[in-house]
Design an enzyme around this catalytic site. Structure first.
Site, short mmCIF file in Angstrom:
data_model
loop_
_atom_site.label_atom_id
_atom_site.label_comp_id
_atom_site.label_asym_id
_atom_site.label_seq_id
_atom_site.Cartn_x
_atom_site.Cartn_y
_atom_site.Cartn_z
N SER A 87 -3.30 2.66 -0.42
CA SER A 87 -4.12 1.47 -0.66
C SER A 87 -5.13 1.33 0.47
CB SER A 87 -3.25 0.22 -0.73
OG SER A 87 -4.05 -0.96 -0.71
N TYR A 100 2.84 -5.10 3.27
CA TYR A 100 2.26 -4.12 2.34
C TYR A 100 1.32 -3.17 3.08
CZ TYR A 100 -0.31 -2.34 -1.74
OH TYR A 100 -0.88 -1.54 -2.70
#
Length: 207
Positions: A87, A100
């Site tokens: 990501s 995350y």
């Protein structure tokens, strides 16, 4: 094409899935895509080590568990492709992404290392770093998401990337390259820009 799924937090599930895949394919797969992902916004004022551990277990250790099974067979065969889905949150710190982002940053590092070390064994390694994709996961965000991309467009970009030999597959390009440029800034300027563009009062989510 044969697809196999497994619970990446359960070693028994991975072992069973891998055994079934090897039997069906009569060997290791030509392509492994690790696309497991967990995202929960983190309120640092109520920091939870348990929540942090969950992200590491799924997003990072899940990949490690799968690779433990796949790599030896691919190395023995001298061929294969491994695709890890990271990501852009792994580029630098972003609001609500303490857990995350940290797990995805580690996954990017893992992919970089594997790219270097697996090339002599004939194994190609790629990392996919998407921007904001319109999914239930990103729906949890309470700030504007620049260049929010539909799932359909994201899938098209993903597949196009798989047809290349590039290490990084990233989309949407205009947004992800803006973030790449932000990585070059000194911290004081980076923090100022990110605080400004992620303010909840900046309006509705961008499409």
């Amino acid at each position: 094409m044969t697809a196999v799924t497994a619970d990446v937090t359960d070693e028994a599930s991975i072992t069973e899935a891998w055994a079934a895949a090897r039997q069906t394919l009569q060997g290791p797969p030509d392509l492994l895509v690790f696309n497991a992902g967990l995202f929960s916004p983190v309120d640092v004022r109520k920091f939870s080590a348990a929540l942090f551990r969950q992200h590491i277990e799924v997003n990072l250790m899940g990949a490690a568990r799968v690779l433990e099974h796949v790599l030896p067979d691919m190395i023995a065969r001298g061929d294969g492709r491994i695709v890890l889905v990271g990501s852009v949150s792994g580029y630098r710190g972003l609001p609500k992404a303490a857990a995350y982002g940290a797990s995805k940053a580690a996954l990017i590092h893992l992919a970089e290392t594997l790219r270097l070390e697996m090339a002599p064994a004939g194994i190609m390694v790629q990392i996919v770093n998407p921007g904001f994709i319109d999914t239930p996961m990103t729906a949890q965000n309470d700030f504007p998401m620049p260049h929010l991309m539909t799932i359909e467009r994201a899938v098209d970009a993903f597949i196009a990337g798989l047809r290349s030999s590039s290490f990084e597959i990233t989309f949407p390009k205009r947004f992800t390259w803006q973030l790449k440029l932000l990585r070059l800034l000194p911290y004081w300027l980076y923090f100022r820009i990110i605080r400004r563009i992620t303010r909840p009062d900046r309006g509705a989510k961008s499409v």
